[in-house]
Design a protein around this motif. Structure first.
Motif, PDB file in Angstrom:
ATOM      1  N   GLN A  20       0.841  -1.198   0.000  1.00  0.00           N
ATOM      2  CA  GLN A  20       0.000   0.000   0.000  1.00  0.00           C
ATOM      3  C   GLN A  20       0.879   1.253   0.000  1.00  0.00           C
ATOM      4  O   GLN A  20       1.571   1.553   0.973  1.00  0.00           O
ATOM      5  CB  GLN A  20      -0.915   0.001   1.221  1.00  0.00           C
ATOM      6  CG  GLN A  20      -1.894   1.155   1.256  1.00  0.00           C
ATOM      7  CD  GLN A  20      -2.713   1.255  -0.025  1.00  0.00           C
ATOM      8  OE1 GLN A  20      -2.439   2.107  -0.864  1.00  0.00           O
ATOM      9  NE2 GLN A  20      -3.675   0.365  -0.189  1.00  0.00           N
ATOM     10  N   ALA A  75      -1.375   5.416   1.309  1.00  0.00           N
ATOM     11  CA  ALA A  75      -1.965   5.757   2.604  1.00  0.00           C
ATOM     12  C   ALA A  75      -1.648   7.181   3.034  1.00  0.00           C
ATOM     13  O   ALA A  75      -2.452   7.820   3.717  1.00  0.00           O
ATOM     14  CB  ALA A  75      -1.482   4.773   3.669  1.00  0.00           C
ATOM     15  N   SER A  87      -0.645   0.786  -6.135  1.00  0.00           N
ATOM     16  CA  SER A  87      -0.960  -0.327  -5.245  1.00  0.00           C
ATOM     17  C   SER A  87      -2.182  -1.067  -5.760  1.00  0.00           C
ATOM     18  O   SER A  87      -3.012  -0.501  -6.480  1.00  0.00           O
ATOM     19  CB  SER A  87      -1.230   0.173  -3.822  1.00  0.00           C
ATOM     20  OG  SER A  87      -0.118   0.891  -3.325  1.00  0.00           O
ATOM     21  N   TYR A 125      -7.201   2.675  -1.473  1.00  0.00           N
ATOM     22  CA  TYR A 125      -7.041   3.116  -0.089  1.00  0.00           C
ATOM     23  C   TYR A 125      -7.857   4.379   0.172  1.00  0.00           C
ATOM     24  O   TYR A 125      -7.875   5.315  -0.627  1.00  0.00           O
ATOM     25  CB  TYR A 125      -5.578   3.408   0.230  1.00  0.00           C
ATOM     26  CG  TYR A 125      -5.363   3.796   1.679  1.00  0.00           C
ATOM     27  CD1 TYR A 125      -5.078   2.826   2.629  1.00  0.00           C
ATOM     28  CD2 TYR A 125      -5.479   5.122   2.090  1.00  0.00           C
ATOM     29  CE1 TYR A 125      -4.902   3.167   3.965  1.00  0.00           C
ATOM     30  CE2 TYR A 125      -5.304   5.468   3.427  1.00  0.00           C
ATOM     31  CZ  TYR A 125      -5.024   4.484   4.347  1.00  0.00           C
ATOM     32  OH  TYR A 125      -4.861   4.811   5.662  1.00  0.00           O
ATOM     33  N   THR A 152      -9.773  -1.609   3.691  1.00  0.00           N
ATOM     34  CA  THR A 152      -8.374  -1.829   3.340  1.00  0.00           C
ATOM     35  C   THR A 152      -7.428  -0.964   4.174  1.00  0.00           C
ATOM     36  O   THR A 152      -6.217  -1.177   4.150  1.00  0.00           O
ATOM     37  CB  THR A 152      -8.143  -1.532   1.855  1.00  0.00           C
ATOM     38  OG1 THR A 152      -8.578  -0.190   1.564  1.00  0.00           O
ATOM     39  CG2 THR A 152      -8.905  -2.507   0.979  1.00  0.00           C
ATOM     40  N   ALA A 153      -7.975   0.019   4.900  1.00  0.00           N
ATOM     41  CA  ALA A 153      -7.154   0.876   5.753  1.00  0.00           C
ATOM     42  C   ALA A 153      -6.982   0.296   7.154  1.00  0.00           C
ATOM     43  O   ALA A 153      -6.478   0.973   8.045  1.00  0.00           O
ATOM     44  CB  ALA A 153      -7.775   2.275   5.843  1.00  0.00           C
ATOM     45  N   ARG A 163      -3.870  -6.361   8.088  1.00  0.00           N
ATOM     46  CA  ARG A 163      -3.198  -5.340   7.296  1.00  0.00           C
ATOM     47  C   ARG A 163      -2.138  -5.958   6.378  1.00  0.00           C
ATOM     48  O   ARG A 163      -1.812  -5.381   5.334  1.00  0.00           O
ATOM     49  CB  ARG A 163      -2.572  -4.279   8.208  1.00  0.00           C
ATOM     50  CG  ARG A 163      -1.380  -4.751   9.019  1.00  0.00           C
ATOM     51  CD  ARG A 163      -0.947  -3.742  10.071  1.00  0.00           C
ATOM     52  NE  ARG A 163      -0.729  -2.416   9.505  1.00  0.00           N
ATOM     53  CZ  ARG A 163      -0.486  -1.336  10.237  1.00  0.00           C
ATOM     54  NH1 ARG A 163      -0.449  -1.421  11.558  1.00  0.00           N
ATOM     55  NH2 ARG A 163      -0.273  -0.173   9.648  1.00  0.00           N
ATOM     56  N   ASN A 170      -0.904  -3.198   3.843  1.00  0.00           N
ATOM     57  CA  ASN A 170      -1.021  -1.905   4.507  1.00  0.00           C
ATOM     58  C   ASN A 170      -0.070  -1.826   5.705  1.00  0.00           C
ATOM     59  O   ASN A 170      -0.488  -1.830   6.865  1.00  0.00           O
ATOM     60  CB  ASN A 170      -2.472  -1.682   4.943  1.00  0.00           C
ATOM     61  CG  ASN A 170      -2.715  -0.301   5.503  1.00  0.00           C
ATOM     62  OD1 ASN A 170      -1.985   0.629   5.198  1.00  0.00           O
ATOM     63  ND2 ASN A 170      -3.742  -0.174   6.322  1.00  0.00           N
TER      64      ASN A 170
END
Length: 509
Positions: free
Chosen positions: A188, A191, A204, A208, A214-215, A222, A227
């Protein structure tokens, strides 16, 4: 920033000659240990003779994304894009993404009908000389027994070591192994960007946004979404997984999808050195492949997705193509290419110094459907008869000639869907140069006289030595031919021709 090597015209001419000669003394035989720097890695032969001889490999897109059997192998990403077709399908059939995430497909991915021995038999029947799984796609799920990645097929889903079982079955059949890795895009990278995924999406796989699942900051979950707290930690995670695959399974080939350029060059060099040193330790002539020349051509083989080339390439190269008309994973209702289309396109690749990596698409339960099996059988039957014109051959001075329309070209050259006919001719030559092969990419007309000026008469592209006789592979029919000062005249016998492709063998002095 990664520096790409540019081949000069002079180098191309030199390599054009070098790639057609057999290198019996690999540079790797003289190396005791590879260091993760260009000067050391470039001593390794990029395409050993066995790889140039192999011509055909097989792999498969199979994972938790196979469960919904909808959209594409990018389902894990697209399901999180609010309002997309995949998102609408997902929420209609499985519920809101906040309640049913990608991780919830994993228990449904059981692979209960997976049979490594039977799959290995299928690959061998098709004519593959190397085969293996997508060890990890962009989705972050490992298809091997992993101690590094908690999201793996032994601990979850099938609860079997897919890579380990398949490699064991392949090696019993003297089939080389390949592990393909697509997880560079799993990390990721959006972010901390103000626009998040929608503007920077190709950095990615998973979209996000702070409000998306997905966060997550869950320590385990994660990792599935890539992430990590910082991208440097992900880069090490990327490398640790490759090292684990090399240590546990010793693949003959490591193959990388696009976005390898997102991994720091020092990590890539560490990976390549580790793979090469494993080859030294285990007495393997290993290969590393990548797209977009993300690994320098001096020690890596370049791959073109669903592509081809317009002419002979001076270095051995690869193309990965899928048996499906378009998709890579199993999708309900997806049409498949006919065997004739696949084989004819493969012949074009082989005539231009390439190797084919053919993809199939198993269902989530581990069934390879009958439609794909029927096509593979047709391919295998053709290869079984005509294999001498394929395996262990090298390109001729020219790849051939013809009238095929290349207007649908993709990537650097012709796509994997160009429709060839008997008017399109391709050539290969045996390594010992005692025979040359002429492929008609369609069904010739019996009784027709063909004037093959491209390799006959006074033309500079004559066969390596004089022609002694010409035979039709797979038939006892006599082929009448005559070499004149202007052309090579071939009278095609009146027989029932193979519906996929016809091959003449020119026996040379």
């Amino acid at each position: 920033m990664k520096i790409k090597t540019i081949i000069s015209s002079a180098a191309v001419l030199f390599l054009s000659y070098a790639c057609t000669t057999s290198n019996t003394n690999s540079a790797s035989d003289e190396v005791k240990e590879y260091q993760p720097i260009f000067e050391s890695l470039s001593q390794h032969e990029a395409a050993p003779e066995w790889f140039q001889d192999a011509k055909l490999g097989m792999y498969f897109h199979w994972g938790p994304y196979s469960v919904p059997a909808y959209g594409s192998a990018w389902y894990p990403a697209n399901m999180y894009i609010k309002g997309s077709k995949v998102n609408q399908f997902h929420e209609k059939n499985f519920g809101p993404i906040e309640e049913f995430g990608y991780e919830d497909f994993i228990p449904m991915f059981k692979g209960e009908h997976f049979d490594a021995e039977e799959w290995a038999d299928l690959f061998k029947m098709t004519g593959a000389k190397f085969a293996g799984p997508i060890a990890q796609h962009h989705d972050g799920f490992a298809m091997w027994d992993s101690d590094v990645n908690p999201w793996n097929c032994l601990d979850m889903g099938p609860k079997r070591d897919i890579t380990g079982e398949l490699f064991a079955a392949l090696r019993k059949r003297d089939i080389k192994t390949i592990a393909t890795l697509h997880h560079a895009r799993n990390g990721q990278r959006n972010a901390n960007t103000p626009e998040y995924w929608l503007k920077n999406g190709f950095n990615s796989h998973y979209p996000y946004h702070p409000d998306l699942p997905t966060a997550t900051t869950d320590p385990k979950l994660r990792k599935l979404f890539g992430n990590w707290e910082n991208i440097e930690d992900f880069n090490q995670y990327w490398l640790d997984q490759v090292v684990e695959v090399v240590d546990k399974y010793q693949p003959d080939i490591l193959w990388y999808d696009s976005w390898l350029n997102m991994i720091p060059e020092e990590k890539i060099n560490e990976m390549v050195a580790y793979h090469f040193n494993s080859g030294l330790k285990n007495k393997q002539e290993v290969v590393v492949c990548s797209k977009h020349q993300d690994i320098p051509w001096e020690y890596g083989v370049d791959d073109m997705e669903q592509g081809g080339r317009r002419d002979i390439y001076p270095l051995p190269w690869m193309t990965d193509v899928t048996l499906s008309n378009k998709r890579w994973m199993y999708v309900e209702g997806e049409p498949y290419k006919e065997a004739a289309l696949v084989v004819r396109n493969m012949i074009d690749v082989w005539s231009k110094n390439g190797t084919v990596l053919l993809n199939i698409s198993p269902r989530a339960d581990g069934v390879i459907n009958q439609e794909q099996r029927d096509i593979l059988k047709d391919i295998g039957d053709w290869m079984n008869v005509h294999g001498e014109a394929v395996y262990g051959t090298r390109p001729f001075h020219i790849f051939g000639y013809g009238t095929a329309n290349a207007s649908d070209a993709s990537h650097d050259g012709q796509s994997a869907k160009i429709k060839y006919t008997a008017n399109d001719v391709r050539y290969t030559v045996a390594k010992d140069k005692k025979s040359m092969y002429v492929f008609f990419l369609g069904v010739p007309e019996g009784g027709k006289r063909i004037n093959m000026r491209a390799i006959g008469g006074f033309h500079r592209n004559q066969p390596p030595s004089p022609i002694k006789d010409i035979k039709l592979i797979g038939s006892n029919a006599q082929v009448k031919w005559k070499l004149t000062p202007q052309t090579l005249q071939i009278n095609m016998p009146e027989v029932e021709y193979n519906p996929i492709a016809t091959v003449l063998k020119l026996e040379l002095e």
